[in-house]
Design a protein around this motif. Structure first.
Motif, PDB file in Angstrom:
ATOM      1  N   ILE A  94      38.069  36.594  -3.318  1.00 53.25           N
ATOM      2  CA  ILE A  94      37.294  35.371  -3.526  1.00 53.25           C
ATOM      3  C   ILE A  94      38.097  34.217  -2.942  1.00 53.25           C
ATOM      4  O   ILE A  94      39.289  34.070  -3.203  1.00 53.25           O
ATOM      5  CB  ILE A  94      37.000  35.136  -5.017  1.00 53.25           C
TER       6      ILE A  94
ATOM      7  N   GLN B  30      36.499  41.731  -0.464  1.00 53.78           N
ATOM      8  CA  GLN B  30      36.296  41.530  -1.904  1.00 53.78           C
ATOM      9  C   GLN B  30      37.209  40.462  -2.510  1.00 53.78           C
ATOM     10  O   GLN B  30      37.250  40.311  -3.726  1.00 53.78           O
ATOM     11  CB  GLN B  30      36.458  42.854  -2.677  1.00 53.78           C
TER      12      GLN B  30
ATOM     13  N   ARG C 170      32.798  35.122  -1.657  1.00 49.53           N
ATOM     14  CA  ARG C 170      33.473  36.421  -1.653  1.00 49.53           C
ATOM     15  C   ARG C 170      33.439  36.970  -0.230  1.00 49.53           C
ATOM     16  O   ARG C 170      32.381  37.104   0.376  1.00 49.53           O
ATOM     17  CB  ARG C 170      32.794  37.386  -2.610  1.00 49.53           C
TER      18      ARG C 170
END
Length: 149
Positions: free
Chosen positions: A33, A31, A27
């Motif tokens: 991934i 924020q 991550r």
């Protein structure tokens, strides 16, 4: 070299470029991934090629494939149900017609005629029933025509 990446922060980066092939999911500070995959490059220098992509983008094709597979599965199921229904109707209809004919003959209506829709097993049964009905009608006619003793 590692421009526009957050891969250098964390212990996963050292493991990823340690000269082995591998992958890592992490991550980023934004924020999102990401998936990163590395492969060692053979040569005099210890180099690795690292490719990263957002998981949302990487799994988009997988989601499309899941949707396609489930759609095909449901469509196949609907086609199978529809085919079963029509095949059952095609098989049951001649039997119901024969049953209707036999009820009329049992009720005394010997003039009712029905031709077979096909010459399969049910069609041949129609012809036999027709022959028996005619034979029975002839026998009944002869029985009433003969003088009573």
């Amino acid at each position: 070299v590692l421009r526009n990446t957050y891969l250098t922060s964390g212990s996963g980066f050292a493991n990823l470029i340690s000269g082995k092939t591998g992958s890592l999911e992490y991550r980023a500070p934004d924020q999102e991934i990401y998936l990163a995959s590395a492969s060692a490059v053979s040569g005099k220098l210890p180099l690795s090629v690292v490719v990263q992509i957002q998981t949302q983008e990487a799994y988009a094709l997988l989601r499309q494939m899941h949707f396609l597979i489930w759609s095909i599965l449901y469509l196949s199921l609907l086609v199978a149900i529809a085919m079963s229904y029509f095949m059952a109707r095609k098989m049951v209809h001649p039997i119901q017609a024969l049953q209707q004919w036999s009820r009329k003959v049992a009720a005394g209506d010997f003039d009712y005629r029905r031709d077979p829709e096909s010459l399969d097993e049910i069609g041949r049964l129609f012809l036999r029933f027709k022959g028996q009905t005619v034979s029975f009608q002839c026998a009944l006619f002869l029985a009433f025509q003969s003088p009573i003793l």
